[in-house]
Motif scaffolding. Sequence first.
Motif, PDB file in Angstrom:
ATOM      1  N   GLU A 209      -4.450  -4.176  -0.546  1.00 21.30           N
ATOM      2  CA  GLU A 209      -5.667  -3.474  -0.494  1.00 21.30           C
ATOM      3  C   GLU A 209      -6.994  -4.093   0.174  1.00 21.30           C
ATOM      4  N   GLU A 210      -6.942  -5.590   0.232  1.00 22.56           N
ATOM      5  CA  GLU A 210      -7.851  -6.205   1.053  1.00 22.56           C
ATOM      6  C   GLU A 210      -7.647  -6.091   2.625  1.00 22.56           C
ATOM      7  N   THR A 211      -6.411  -5.859   2.795  1.00 23.95           N
ATOM      8  CA  THR A 211      -6.199  -5.812   4.716  1.00 23.95           C
ATOM      9  C   THR A 211      -6.257  -4.139   5.101  1.00 23.95           C
ATOM     10  N   VAL A 212      -5.836  -3.499   4.144  1.00 23.62           N
ATOM     11  CA  VAL A 212      -5.770  -1.954   4.692  1.00 23.62           C
ATOM     12  C   VAL A 212      -6.740  -1.346   5.735  1.00 23.62           C
ATOM     13  N   LYS A 213      -7.929  -1.364   5.180  1.00 25.47           N
ATOM     14  CA  LYS A 213      -8.959  -0.528   5.847  1.00 25.47           C
ATOM     15  C   LYS A 213      -9.241  -1.424   7.308  1.00 25.47           C
ATOM     16  N   SER A 214      -9.107  -2.724   7.386  1.00 28.79           N
ATOM     17  CA  SER A 214      -9.400  -3.183   8.865  1.00 28.79           C
ATOM     18  C   SER A 214      -8.166  -2.928   9.620  1.00 28.79           C
ATOM     19  N   VAL A 215      -6.772  -2.896   9.027  1.00 31.28           N
ATOM     20  CA  VAL A 215      -5.740  -2.579  10.008  1.00 31.28           C
ATOM     21  C   VAL A 215      -6.017  -1.285  10.464  1.00 31.28           C
ATOM     22  N   LEU A 216      -6.177  -0.235   9.657  1.00 29.16           N
ATOM     23  CA  LEU A 216      -6.209   1.237  10.205  1.00 29.16           C
ATOM     24  C   LEU A 216      -7.627   1.353  11.028  1.00 29.16           C
ATOM     25  N   ASP A 217      -8.566   0.847  10.498  1.00 29.00           N
ATOM     26  CA  ASP A 217      -9.963   0.875  11.511  1.00 29.00           C
ATOM     27  C   ASP A 217      -9.478   0.345  13.009  1.00 29.00           C
ATOM     28  N   GLN A 218      -8.857  -0.499  13.104  1.00 31.43           N
ATOM     29  CA  GLN A 218      -8.463  -1.135  14.390  1.00 31.43           C
ATOM     30  C   GLN A 218      -7.476  -0.482  15.056  1.00 31.43           C
ATOM     31  N   GLY A 219      -6.677   0.480  14.548  1.00 34.15           N
ATOM     32  CA  GLY A 219      -5.661   1.318  15.095  1.00 34.15           C
ATOM     33  C   GLY A 219      -4.411   1.049  15.047  1.00 34.15           C
ATOM     34  N   PHE A 220      -3.934  -0.103  14.386  1.00 37.43           N
ATOM     35  CA  PHE A 220      -2.718  -0.467  13.942  1.00 37.43           C
ATOM     36  C   PHE A 220      -1.778   0.216  12.836  1.00 37.43           C
ATOM     37  N   TYR A 221      -0.497   0.213  12.931  1.00 41.58           N
ATOM     38  CA  TYR A 221       0.337   0.747  11.832  1.00 41.58           C
ATOM     39  C   TYR A 221      -0.136  -0.288  10.635  1.00 41.58           C
ATOM     40  N   ALA A 222      -0.256   0.346   9.526  1.00 41.98           N
ATOM     41  CA  ALA A 222      -0.120  -0.354   8.189  1.00 41.98           C
ATOM     42  C   ALA A 222       0.806  -0.278   7.322  1.00 41.98           C
ATOM     43  N   ALA A 223       1.902  -1.346   7.396  1.00 39.04           N
ATOM     44  CA  ALA A 223       3.179  -1.113   6.507  1.00 39.04           C
ATOM     45  C   ALA A 223       2.884  -1.824   5.086  1.00 39.04           C
ATOM     46  N   PHE A 224       3.226  -1.270   4.230  1.00 34.30           N
ATOM     47  CA  PHE A 224       3.222  -1.850   2.748  1.00 34.30           C
ATOM     48  C   PHE A 224       4.698  -2.194   2.230  1.00 34.30           C
ATOM     49  N   THR A 225       4.855  -3.328   1.817  1.00 34.75           N
ATOM     50  CA  THR A 225       6.191  -3.673   1.161  1.00 34.75           C
ATOM     51  C   THR A 225       6.373  -3.574  -0.373  1.00 34.75           C
ATOM     52  N   ILE A 226       6.944  -2.507  -0.920  1.00 36.62           N
ATOM     53  CA  ILE A 226       6.946  -2.408  -2.463  1.00 36.62           C
ATOM     54  C   ILE A 226       8.155  -3.400  -2.917  1.00 36.62           C
ATOM     55  N   TYR A 227       7.602  -4.506  -3.221  1.00 41.43           N
ATOM     56  CA  TYR A 227       8.342  -5.817  -3.633  1.00 41.43           C
ATOM     57  C   TYR A 227       7.935  -6.305  -5.158  1.00 41.43           C
ATOM     58  N   PRO A 228       8.957  -6.215  -6.059  1.00 46.81           N
ATOM     59  CA  PRO A 228       8.386  -6.624  -7.505  1.00 46.81           C
ATOM     60  C   PRO A 228       7.416  -7.772  -7.669  1.00 46.81           C
ATOM     61  N   PHE A 229       6.319  -7.720  -8.338  1.00 46.18           N
ATOM     62  CA  PHE A 229       5.515  -8.691  -8.800  1.00 46.18           C
ATOM     63  C   PHE A 229       4.712  -9.637  -7.731  1.00 46.18           C
ATOM     64  N   THR A 230       5.178  -9.504  -6.474  1.00 50.35           N
ATOM     65  CA  THR A 230       4.747 -10.555  -5.285  1.00 50.35           C
ATOM     66  C   THR A 230       3.825  -9.704  -4.493  1.00 50.35           C
ATOM     67  N   LYS A 231       4.325  -8.593  -4.087  1.00 47.75           N
ATOM     68  CA  LYS A 231       3.421  -8.028  -2.770  1.00 47.75           C
ATOM     69  C   LYS A 231       2.956  -6.657  -3.072  1.00 47.75           C
ATOM     70  N   MET A 232       3.461  -5.625  -3.227  1.00 44.31           N
ATOM     71  CA  MET A 232       2.749  -4.451  -3.560  1.00 44.31           C
ATOM     72  C   MET A 232       3.437  -3.648  -4.481  1.00 44.31           C
ATOM     73  N   GLY A 233       2.942  -3.061  -5.521  1.00 45.42           N
ATOM     74  CA  GLY A 233       3.656  -2.086  -6.618  1.00 45.42           C
ATOM     75  C   GLY A 233       3.398  -0.715  -6.238  1.00 45.42           C
ATOM     76  N   ASN A 234       4.160   0.154  -6.610  1.00 47.86           N
ATOM     77  CA  ASN A 234       4.225   1.417  -6.168  1.00 47.86           C
ATOM     78  C   ASN A 234       3.141   2.609  -6.709  1.00 47.86           C
ATOM     79  N   GLU A 235       2.733   1.988  -8.177  1.00 51.79           N
ATOM     80  CA  GLU A 235       1.609   2.575  -8.448  1.00 51.79           C
ATOM     81  C   GLU A 235       0.311   2.243  -7.760  1.00 51.79           C
ATOM     82  N   ARG A 236       0.147   1.021  -7.315  1.00 53.49           N
ATOM     83  CA  ARG A 236      -0.900   0.810  -6.600  1.00 53.49           C
ATOM     84  C   ARG A 236      -0.810   1.489  -5.130  1.00 53.49           C
ATOM     85  N   MET A 237       0.243   1.798  -4.670  1.00 55.14           N
ATOM     86  CA  MET A 237       0.660   2.334  -3.283  1.00 55.14           C
ATOM     87  C   MET A 237       0.190   3.820  -3.568  1.00 55.14           C
ATOM     88  N   VAL A 238       0.401   4.386  -4.762  1.00 52.35           N
ATOM     89  CA  VAL A 238      -0.155   5.832  -4.587  1.00 52.35           C
ATOM     90  C   VAL A 238      -1.476   6.085  -4.274  1.00 52.35           C
TER      91      VAL A 238
END
Length: 339
Positions: A209-238
């Motif tokens: 959540e802290e990086t996505v806006k800047s990545v998209l605003d600058q025109g890059f692709y934003a990839a998210f890793t759904i990885y238990p407990f450490t990176k990104m949960g899929n509820e947050r991804m929704v």
Amino acid sequence: MCNKHSEIQQNPSHFEGSAEEKVTAQHVQANFMDYIKDMKFFDPHIHMTSRTTDDYQSLADAGVVAIIEPAFWLGQPRTGLATFKDYFSSLVGWERFRSSQFGIKHYCTIGLNSREANNEPLAEQVMEILPLYLYKEGVVGVGEIGFDDQTPAEEKYYRWQLDLAKEANLPVQVHTPHRDKRKGTERSMAIALEHGIAPNMVIIDHNNEETVKSVLDQGFYAAFTIYPFTKMGNERMVEIVKQYGSERIMINSAADWGISDPLAVAKTAALMKMKGISDHDIKMVTYQNAIDAFAQSGQINVEDFENNTVIDQSKTFNGNTILRGGQQPRIDKNAIVIR
């Protein structure tokens, strides 16, 4: 004490919502495949070298038709150039074959990972052989590269590999650091732009959540890793897809030798479906955007995996087969929520 410990639920649901939503979530956990029937998925970051044939079978059953396997750190430092050669060769050889035996198209990205960039004497040798692999069939990018501890050595080899990617006209798959992520992400993007790499040729991975806006605003692709407990949960991804839409956003599992789930993409698609995300947006973040980003390599032809693939498990690779006594072990993995 032992009895109490044995009663602990080892893999609890991490669904957070109303009582009604929790009831629905329990149903989805047992039946998530019903929500993704006839969907196709592309996982653009998964380390199948670390997984079993059971996982390939589960991926195929869940509708995953193509994957990208980035070169990465294997869990302990490699100590010689020959180990890198063997590893890179396996990504374009044996692993590509093994995947095909389950009807899944395998691509890879090749690079010197940030963690091992800090062993400079060995890193120098690895950089000399990278061009030998970047032009091989099935290599769709330079990756995963970037920062880990954000050291001068990591920056040196990140810059060097950006130049290789530019010369080869290949997309770049960037690993953002686990610590001080915002700083590392901004630094990664700034250096890529400094080297004249177009933002649409760069996939910034492991966002939150802290990086996505800047990545998209600058025109890059934003990839998210759904990885238990450490990176990104899929509820947050929704919630991220609800807020930002689906343009230039993709999800992956990064499943590896750690506690991870190769079905993360399919399970997240099911959760998105349950939570009212449109079929169009689900397809974009779990399939199409990854294809659009990495097809810039000229190596991806969707006809290779969109049509029904003929599987012949009697085939061999250098005399080896995936079959052991004719058995095809399987495993069911039904928990949908990953956090």
